[in-house]
Design a protein around this motif. Structure first.
Motif, PDB file in Angstrom:
ATOM      1  N   ARG A  87     -19.443  -3.231   2.519  1.00 29.04           N
ATOM      2  CA  ARG A  87     -20.879  -3.181   2.216  1.00 29.04           C
ATOM      3  C   ARG A  87     -21.145  -2.123   1.148  1.00 29.04           C
ATOM      4  NH1 ARG A  87     -23.811  -4.731   7.113  1.00 29.04           N
ATOM      5  NH2 ARG A  87     -25.759  -4.060   6.109  1.00 29.04           N
ATOM      6  N   HIS A  88     -22.249  -2.275   0.443  1.00 25.10           N
ATOM      7  CA  HIS A  88     -22.645  -1.295  -0.569  1.00 25.10           C
ATOM      8  C   HIS A  88     -23.390  -0.159   0.140  1.00 25.10           C
ATOM      9  CE1 HIS A  88     -23.941   0.420  -4.331  1.00 25.10           C
ATOM     10  NE2 HIS A  88     -23.415  -0.575  -5.025  1.00 25.10           N
ATOM     11  N   VAL A  89     -22.990   1.095  -0.125  1.00 30.93           N
ATOM     12  CA  VAL A  89     -23.614   2.236   0.556  1.00 30.93           C
ATOM     13  C   VAL A  89     -24.230   3.215  -0.442  1.00 30.93           C
ATOM     14  CG1 VAL A  89     -22.125   2.070   2.591  1.00 30.93           C
ATOM     15  CG2 VAL A  89     -21.418   3.509   0.658  1.00 30.93           C
ATOM     16  N   GLY A  90     -24.603   2.697  -1.622  1.00 33.92           N
ATOM     17  CA  GLY A  90     -25.184   3.578  -2.619  1.00 33.92           C
ATOM     18  C   GLY A  90     -26.598   3.229  -3.035  1.00 33.92           C
ATOM     19  N   ARG A  91     -27.038   2.012  -2.725  1.00 31.30           N
ATOM     20  CA  ARG A  91     -28.369   1.568  -3.136  1.00 31.30           C
ATOM     21  C   ARG A  91     -29.351   1.706  -1.979  1.00 31.30           C
ATOM     22  NH1 ARG A  91     -25.446  -3.358  -5.865  1.00 31.30           N
ATOM     23  NH2 ARG A  91     -25.624  -4.215  -3.759  1.00 31.30           N
ATOM     24  N   VAL A  92     -30.581   2.017  -2.314  1.00 33.88           N
ATOM     25  CA  VAL A  92     -31.599   2.269  -1.293  1.00 33.88           C
ATOM     26  C   VAL A  92     -31.783   1.061  -0.375  1.00 33.88           C
ATOM     27  CG1 VAL A  92     -34.058   2.683  -0.897  1.00 33.88           C
ATOM     28  CG2 VAL A  92     -32.828   4.027  -2.624  1.00 33.88           C
ATOM     29  N   ASP A  93     -31.910  -0.133  -0.930  1.00 31.62           N
ATOM     30  CA  ASP A  93     -32.135  -1.323  -0.099  1.00 31.62           C
ATOM     31  C   ASP A  93     -31.012  -1.523   0.907  1.00 31.62           C
ATOM     32  OD1 ASP A  93     -34.493  -1.827  -1.391  1.00 31.62           O
ATOM     33  OD2 ASP A  93     -33.726  -3.465  -2.644  1.00 31.62           O
ATOM     34  N   ASP A  94     -29.775  -1.367   0.457  1.00 32.99           N
ATOM     35  CA  ASP A  94     -28.625  -1.542   1.348  1.00 32.99           C
ATOM     36  C   ASP A  94     -28.586  -0.461   2.425  1.00 32.99           C
ATOM     37  OD1 ASP A  94     -26.821  -3.736  -0.103  1.00 32.99           O
ATOM     38  OD2 ASP A  94     -27.647  -2.410  -1.628  1.00 32.99           O
ATOM     39  N   LEU A  95     -28.932   0.753   2.045  1.00 26.67           N
ATOM     40  CA  LEU A  95     -28.934   1.854   3.006  1.00 26.67           C
ATOM     41  C   LEU A  95     -30.027   1.682   4.056  1.00 26.67           C
ATOM     42  CD1 LEU A  95     -28.262   4.807   0.549  1.00 26.67           C
ATOM     43  CD2 LEU A  95     -26.697   3.933   2.296  1.00 26.67           C
ATOM     44  N   VAL A  96     -31.184   1.178   3.646  1.00 25.32           N
ATOM     45  CA  VAL A  96     -32.259   0.917   4.609  1.00 25.32           C
ATOM     46  C   VAL A  96     -31.795  -0.123   5.634  1.00 25.32           C
ATOM     47  CG1 VAL A  96     -34.567  -0.059   4.899  1.00 25.32           C
ATOM     48  CG2 VAL A  96     -34.139   1.592   3.061  1.00 25.32           C
ATOM     49  N   GLU A  97     -31.107  -1.160   5.179  1.00 21.79           N
ATOM     50  CA  GLU A  97     -30.597  -2.188   6.103  1.00 21.79           C
ATOM     51  C   GLU A  97     -29.655  -1.571   7.138  1.00 21.79           C
ATOM     52  OE1 GLU A  97     -28.757  -5.414   4.088  1.00 21.79           O
ATOM     53  OE2 GLU A  97     -30.566  -5.992   2.961  1.00 21.79           O
ATOM     54  N   LEU A  98     -28.760  -0.708   6.672  1.00 28.42           N
ATOM     55  CA  LEU A  98     -27.817  -0.070   7.590  1.00 28.42           C
ATOM     56  C   LEU A  98     -28.527   0.872   8.553  1.00 28.42           C
ATOM     57  CD1 LEU A  98     -24.959   0.661   5.031  1.00 28.42           C
ATOM     58  CD2 LEU A  98     -24.886  -0.994   6.912  1.00 28.42           C
ATOM     59  N   ALA A  99     -29.554   1.554   8.058  1.00 32.59           N
ATOM     60  CA  ALA A  99     -30.317   2.461   8.912  1.00 32.59           C
ATOM     61  C   ALA A  99     -31.025   1.700  10.026  1.00 32.59           C
ATOM     62  CB  ALA A  99     -31.335   3.240   8.078  1.00 32.59           C
ATOM     63  N   VAL A 100     -31.588   0.560   9.687  1.00 33.27           N
ATOM     64  CA  VAL A 100     -32.278  -0.270  10.686  1.00 33.27           C
ATOM     65  C   VAL A 100     -31.292  -0.740  11.757  1.00 33.27           C
ATOM     66  CG1 VAL A 100     -33.456  -2.483  11.036  1.00 33.27           C
ATOM     67  CG2 VAL A 100     -34.138  -0.996   9.144  1.00 33.27           C
ATOM     68  N   GLU A 101     -30.064  -1.018  11.346  1.00 31.62           N
ATOM     69  CA  GLU A 101     -29.048  -1.487  12.293  1.00 31.62           C
ATOM     70  C   GLU A 101     -28.736  -0.452  13.377  1.00 31.62           C
ATOM     71  OE1 GLU A 101     -25.583  -2.955  10.276  1.00 31.62           O
ATOM     72  OE2 GLU A 101     -26.768  -4.274   8.967  1.00 31.62           O
ATOM     73  N   VAL A 102     -28.932   0.837  13.082  1.00 30.36           N
ATOM     74  CA  VAL A 102     -28.671   1.857  14.103  1.00 30.36           C
ATOM     75  C   VAL A 102     -29.952   2.296  14.813  1.00 30.36           C
ATOM     76  CG1 VAL A 102     -26.630   2.691  12.896  1.00 30.36           C
ATOM     77  CG2 VAL A 102     -28.817   3.844  12.537  1.00 30.36           C
ATOM     78  N   GLY A 103     -31.075   1.681  14.434  1.00 32.33           N
ATOM     79  CA  GLY A 103     -32.320   1.965  15.145  1.00 32.33           C
ATOM     80  C   GLY A 103     -33.323   2.829  14.421  1.00 32.33           C
ATOM     81  N   LEU A 104     -33.085   3.139  13.150  1.00 39.15           N
ATOM     82  CA  LEU A 104     -34.046   3.932  12.374  1.00 39.15           C
ATOM     83  C   LEU A 104     -35.133   3.027  11.794  1.00 39.15           C
ATOM     84  CD1 LEU A 104     -31.553   6.307  10.537  1.00 39.15           C
ATOM     85  CD2 LEU A 104     -33.193   6.967  12.299  1.00 39.15           C
ATOM     86  N   ASP A 105     -36.299   3.600  11.566  1.00 38.49           N
ATOM     87  CA  ASP A 105     -37.424   2.838  11.031  1.00 38.49           C
ATOM     88  C   ASP A 105     -37.216   2.563   9.545  1.00 38.49           C
ATOM     89  OD1 ASP A 105     -40.405   1.950  11.331  1.00 38.49           O
ATOM     90  OD2 ASP A 105     -40.373   3.285   9.572  1.00 38.49           O
ATOM     91  N   ALA A 106     -37.430   1.318   9.130  1.00 35.23           N
ATOM     92  CA  ALA A 106     -37.180   0.920   7.750  1.00 35.23           C
ATOM     93  C   ALA A 106     -38.077   1.658   6.766  1.00 35.23           C
ATOM     94  CB  ALA A 106     -37.363  -0.588   7.597  1.00 35.23           C
ATOM     95  N   ASP A 107     -39.373   1.701   7.038  1.00 32.46           N
ATOM     96  CA  ASP A 107     -40.311   2.333   6.105  1.00 32.46           C
ATOM     97  C   ASP A 107     -40.059   3.838   5.993  1.00 32.46           C
ATOM     98  OD1 ASP A 107     -41.524  -0.084   5.560  1.00 32.46           O
ATOM     99  OD2 ASP A 107     -43.113   0.185   7.055  1.00 32.46           O
TER     100      ASP A 107
END
Length: 225
Positions: free
Chosen positions: A137-157
Motif C-alpha cells: 500500500r502507499h503510505v505517503g499520500r494523505v488520502d491513502d493514510l486517511v484510509e489506513l487510519a480509518v481501518e484502525v478506528g481513527l476518525d477520517a475527518d
C-alpha cells in the motif's frame, strides 16, 4: 507501586528492520509477561526518517531505490532484499518487496503522532508497517493514510485535518532532534528508561533479558524508598 519500564523506539515506516525489531520486541515482552512478577512496560514510538529526500511518488522498484540510495549494483540490491525477506519470515512477517511503494514517510510519522494523541499509536504503527511491507500500500499520500487510519478506528475527518494542517510536523522534528542528541544514526534504536540503548533488530531474548534486568532495578529502587 513500582514505576513502569519506559521503552522509547526510534524507527521509520520505510525501514524493514524496524518492523522486524517491533515484532521481536513484542515477542520478548510477551515472554516476560508470564513471569510471576511481570514487568510493567510502556512502549512509545518516535520518528526517524532514513531518507527524507525520497519523493512522495518514487519512480522505480526496490532495486532502483537501493541502487540510488546505497550506491550498490542492482544484483546486490536484490540479494539484500532477499536476505531481509528471509529474516522477516523468521519474525513471522511476509514481506513483498516486488510490490513495495517507496515514498516520503514524514506524513506517516505525523499520523503516528496523531494516533498517539488518540491513544492508538501502536495500532497505527503496526498498520502502516504492514501496509507498506506486506501489502504494497502507499503510505505517503494523505488520502491513502486517511484510509489506513480509518481501518484502525481513527476518525477520517480528524485524521485528514491533522495531516493537511501539518499539526504534528513539530513533534516529528522534535523526535529527530532527540535522536541526534542521543547519537542515533540508524534504526531501529531502543532506549530503555533513558539510560540503556539497544541498536538494531535484536532477537526476542535480548528484549526479555533487558526487561527483567531493568525491572529488578526498579524493584530495588522502590524498596529503598
Amino acid at each position: 507501586m513500582t514505576d513502569a519500564i519506559k521503552i522509547d523506539v526510534w524507527s521509520d515506516i520505510a525501514c524493514p528492520w524496524c518492523y522486524i525489531g517491533k515484532k521481536n520486541l513484542e515477542k520478548g515482552l510477551a515472554e516476560v509477561a508470564s513471569d510471576e512478577d511481570a514487568p510493567l512496560v510502556e512502549v512509545t514510538y518516535h520518528s526517524y526518517e532514513l531518507s527524507p529526500d525520497t519523493p512522495v511518488d518514487f519512480e522505480g522498484d526496490e532495486g532502483d531505490y537501493l541502487v540510488q540510495h546505497k550506491g550498490i549494483s542492482r544484483e546486490q540490491a536484490l540479494e539484500m532484499a532477499d536476505r531481509v525477506t528471509d529474516v522477516a519470515r523468521e519474525a513471522g512477517l511476509d514481506y513483498h518487496f516486488d510490490i513495495l511503494k517507496h515514498t516520503n514517510t514524514v506524513k506517516a510519522h505525523e499520523l503516528v503522532h496523531f494516533a498517539k494523541e488518540m491513544g492508538m499509536q501502536d495500532a497505527m504503527k503496526e498498520r502502516l508497517l504492514s501496509a507498506h511491507f506486506v501489502e504494497g500500500r502507499h503510505v505517503g499520500r494523505v488520502d491513502d493514510l486517511v484510509e489506513l487510519a480509518v481501518e484502525v478506528g481513527l476518525d477520517a475527518d480528524a485524521t485528514r485535518d491533522a495531516l493537511v494542517s501539518e499539526k504534528y510536523v513539530e513533534a516529528v522534528r522534535a523526535d529527530e532532534d532527540q535522536a541526534r542528541a542521543y547519537g542515533i544514526n540508524g534504526v531501529p534504536f531502543f532506549v530503555i528508561d533513558g539510560k540503556y540503548g539497544i541498536s538494531g533488530a535484536q532477537p526476542p531474548a535480548a528484549f526479555s533479558q533487558i526487561a527483567r534486568q531493568v525491572w529488578a532495578e526498579h524493584k530495588e529502587e522502590a524498596a529503598a524508598v
